[in-house]
Design an enzyme around this catalytic site. Sequence first.
Site, PDB file in Angstrom:
ATOM      1  N   ARG A  18      23.385  28.736  61.237  1.00 22.46           N
ATOM      2  CA  ARG A  18      22.382  28.917  62.299  1.00 22.46           C
ATOM      3  C   ARG A  18      21.751  27.571  62.654  1.00 22.46           C
ATOM      4  O   ARG A  18      20.994  27.003  61.874  1.00 22.46           O
ATOM      5  CB  ARG A  18      21.308  29.896  61.820  1.00 22.46           C
ATOM      6  CG  ARG A  18      20.168  30.097  62.776  1.00 22.46           C
ATOM      7  CD  ARG A  18      20.563  30.853  64.013  1.00 22.46           C
ATOM      8  NE  ARG A  18      20.982  32.212  63.684  1.00 22.46           N
ATOM      9  CZ  ARG A  18      21.584  33.029  64.569  1.00 22.46           C
ATOM     10  NH1 ARG A  18      21.815  32.628  65.805  1.00 22.46           N
ATOM     11  NH2 ARG A  18      21.956  34.239  64.195  1.00 22.46           N
ATOM     12  N   ARG A  78      33.815  29.518  64.897  1.00 22.68           N
ATOM     13  CA  ARG A  78      32.655  29.029  64.139  1.00 22.68           C
ATOM     14  C   ARG A  78      32.677  29.446  62.670  1.00 22.68           C
ATOM     15  O   ARG A  78      31.900  28.928  61.867  1.00 22.68           O
ATOM     16  CB  ARG A  78      31.335  29.426  64.825  1.00 22.68           C
ATOM     17  CG  ARG A  78      31.063  30.895  64.902  1.00 22.68           C
ATOM     18  CD  ARG A  78      29.716  31.157  65.579  1.00 22.68           C
ATOM     19  NE  ARG A  78      29.428  32.580  65.681  1.00 22.68           N
ATOM     20  CZ  ARG A  78      28.256  33.087  66.007  1.00 22.68           C
ATOM     21  NH1 ARG A  78      27.243  32.277  66.271  1.00 22.68           N
ATOM     22  NH2 ARG A  78      28.054  34.381  66.087  1.00 22.68           N
ATOM     23  N   HIS A 113      27.403  25.408  71.739  1.00 20.16           N
ATOM     24  CA  HIS A 113      26.149  26.185  71.638  1.00 20.16           C
ATOM     25  C   HIS A 113      25.030  25.337  71.012  1.00 20.16           C
ATOM     26  O   HIS A 113      24.543  25.648  69.916  1.00 20.16           O
ATOM     27  CB  HIS A 113      26.465  27.412  70.770  1.00 20.16           C
ATOM     28  CG  HIS A 113      25.441  28.495  70.742  1.00 20.16           C
ATOM     29  ND1 HIS A 113      24.103  28.287  70.536  1.00 20.16           N
ATOM     30  CD2 HIS A 113      25.575  29.844  70.871  1.00 20.16           C
ATOM     31  CE1 HIS A 113      23.456  29.438  70.525  1.00 20.16           C
ATOM     32  NE2 HIS A 113      24.336  30.402  70.731  1.00 20.16           N
ATOM     33  N   ASP A 155      17.345  34.496  77.874  1.00 17.18           N
ATOM     34  CA  ASP A 155      18.785  34.535  77.602  1.00 17.18           C
ATOM     35  C   ASP A 155      19.498  34.606  78.952  1.00 17.18           C
ATOM     36  O   ASP A 155      19.679  35.693  79.511  1.00 17.18           O
ATOM     37  CB  ASP A 155      19.115  35.754  76.712  1.00 17.18           C
ATOM     38  CG  ASP A 155      20.531  35.701  76.155  1.00 17.18           C
ATOM     39  OD1 ASP A 155      21.303  34.826  76.583  1.00 17.18           O
ATOM     40  OD2 ASP A 155      20.857  36.545  75.291  1.00 17.18           O
ATOM     41  N   GLU A 195      23.569  25.376  76.417  1.00 13.82           N
ATOM     42  CA  GLU A 195      24.978  25.432  76.034  1.00 13.82           C
ATOM     43  C   GLU A 195      25.891  25.184  77.230  1.00 13.82           C
ATOM     44  O   GLU A 195      25.705  25.801  78.282  1.00 13.82           O
ATOM     45  CB  GLU A 195      25.281  26.831  75.469  1.00 13.82           C
ATOM     46  CG  GLU A 195      24.265  27.285  74.437  1.00 13.82           C
ATOM     47  CD  GLU A 195      24.329  28.784  74.157  1.00 13.82           C
ATOM     48  OE1 GLU A 195      25.422  29.358  74.227  1.00 13.82           O
ATOM     49  OE2 GLU A 195      23.277  29.373  73.872  1.00 13.82           O
TER      50      GLU A 195
HETATM   51  C1  BG6 Z   1      23.457  32.897  72.955  1.00  7.58           C
HETATM   52  C2  BG6 Z   1      23.595  34.235  73.657  1.00  7.58           C
HETATM   53  O1  BG6 Z   1      24.431  32.034  73.435  1.00  7.58           O
HETATM   54  O2  BG6 Z   1      23.644  33.076  71.556  1.00  7.58           O
HETATM   55  C3  BG6 Z   1      22.609  35.228  73.057  1.00  7.58           C
HETATM   56  O3  BG6 Z   1      23.361  34.068  75.047  1.00  7.58           O
HETATM   57  C4  BG6 Z   1      22.795  35.329  71.554  1.00  7.58           C
HETATM   58  O4  BG6 Z   1      22.793  36.507  73.671  1.00  7.58           O
HETATM   59  C5  BG6 Z   1      22.689  33.918  70.966  1.00  7.58           C
HETATM   60  O5  BG6 Z   1      21.812  36.176  71.018  1.00  7.58           O
HETATM   61  C6  BG6 Z   1      22.859  33.861  69.454  1.00  7.58           C
HETATM   62  O6  BG6 Z   1      24.035  34.486  69.058  1.00  7.58           O
HETATM   63  P1  BG6 Z   1      24.412  34.582  67.523  1.00  7.58           P
HETATM   64  O7  BG6 Z   1      25.670  35.398  67.464  1.00  7.58           O
HETATM   65  O8  BG6 Z   1      24.623  33.192  67.021  1.00  7.58           O
HETATM   66  O9  BG6 Z   1      23.243  35.252  66.832  1.00  7.58           O
END
Ligand code: BG6
Length: 294
Positions: free
Chosen positions: A72, A98, A168, A212, A269
């Site tokens: 994360r 990932r 991302h 979002d 992103e």
């Molecule tokens: C973003 C999406 O790119 O990633 C969101 O637009 C999503 O909808 C977020 O919640 C995080 O995703 P994840 O799978 O890493 O929890």
Amino acid sequence: MFDTIEKFNTNTLNIECNQRDGHLDYLVIDTPLAHAEVHLQGAHLTSYIPKAASEVLWLSPLAKFEKQIAIRGGIPICWPWFGKHPEYPQLAQHGFARNSRFKLSNLEQADDLSVTVTMTLSSSDITFEGFPYSFLLTVIFVIGESLSVELLTENCSNSPMPISQAIHSYFSVDDIVKTKLLGLSNHSYWDQLALKEGKQIDSELKFDQETDRIYQTSNAHLDVICDRHRIHIEQENENASVVWNPWENKSKLMSDFPDSGYKHMLCVEAAHAGERIFVAPGEQLSLKQCITVR
Ligand code: BG6
């Protein structure tokens, strides 16, 4: 290659290979221009500190460094689909890249002292289960006064290969309510929360709630501005820029995200999102994000 490096020192380059929490291998790269940390799992960059600046990326203090679990924060690579799989929603959100271990295929320093790190992921029996194509995904980091991240998708199969994808990036900000994002005025977006289209009118996008959105962009130049830094982002070949902050309630629902973590991050992103695009057999598709602190 990774197995043979362990430690590498010259006057202008210091590389160490470490293991995070005893599980994940990562490279620590120090040059006169920058410090960076990149994991083999996910070709996932978790730190970028240009000289005389502070950390550019946000990494969750609760991030898990375990095999097959997405880290994360930093810069996850979403590939070969972004968001939910369009046909098989039970498959992992944001694709398998990932959570997959990449190979370190090249590492070199240029005369300007920037370091290029190249990592690759190839199709295998495991990837064929959810994605029946032969492919080579190459992630190229150029770590210097700026950071550039490029995804190169090569279709090695005989039929057109559908993908969506995202670089991302989680950017570190002092205080989300005082943070502005510039560069999206007059761009249409799809609001993933309200499930409707909108158009950005103001030149500054500010944040006071969960956000979002998938903006339609092409070679966007964007700026994240907070007290501490102005992060200039140049994208190449994307058809979308995703802007995400989970805010308070969603932060509390994520076990690897501190309750107040949303105050200190903003995801911007570079993506191919929405309709999947088809990469023809033998063709390569590039997606790039370049980050400079000003
Ligand atoms: C973003 C999406 O790119 O990633 C969101 O637009 C999503 O909808 C977020 O919640 C995080 O995703 P994840 O799978 O890493 O929890």
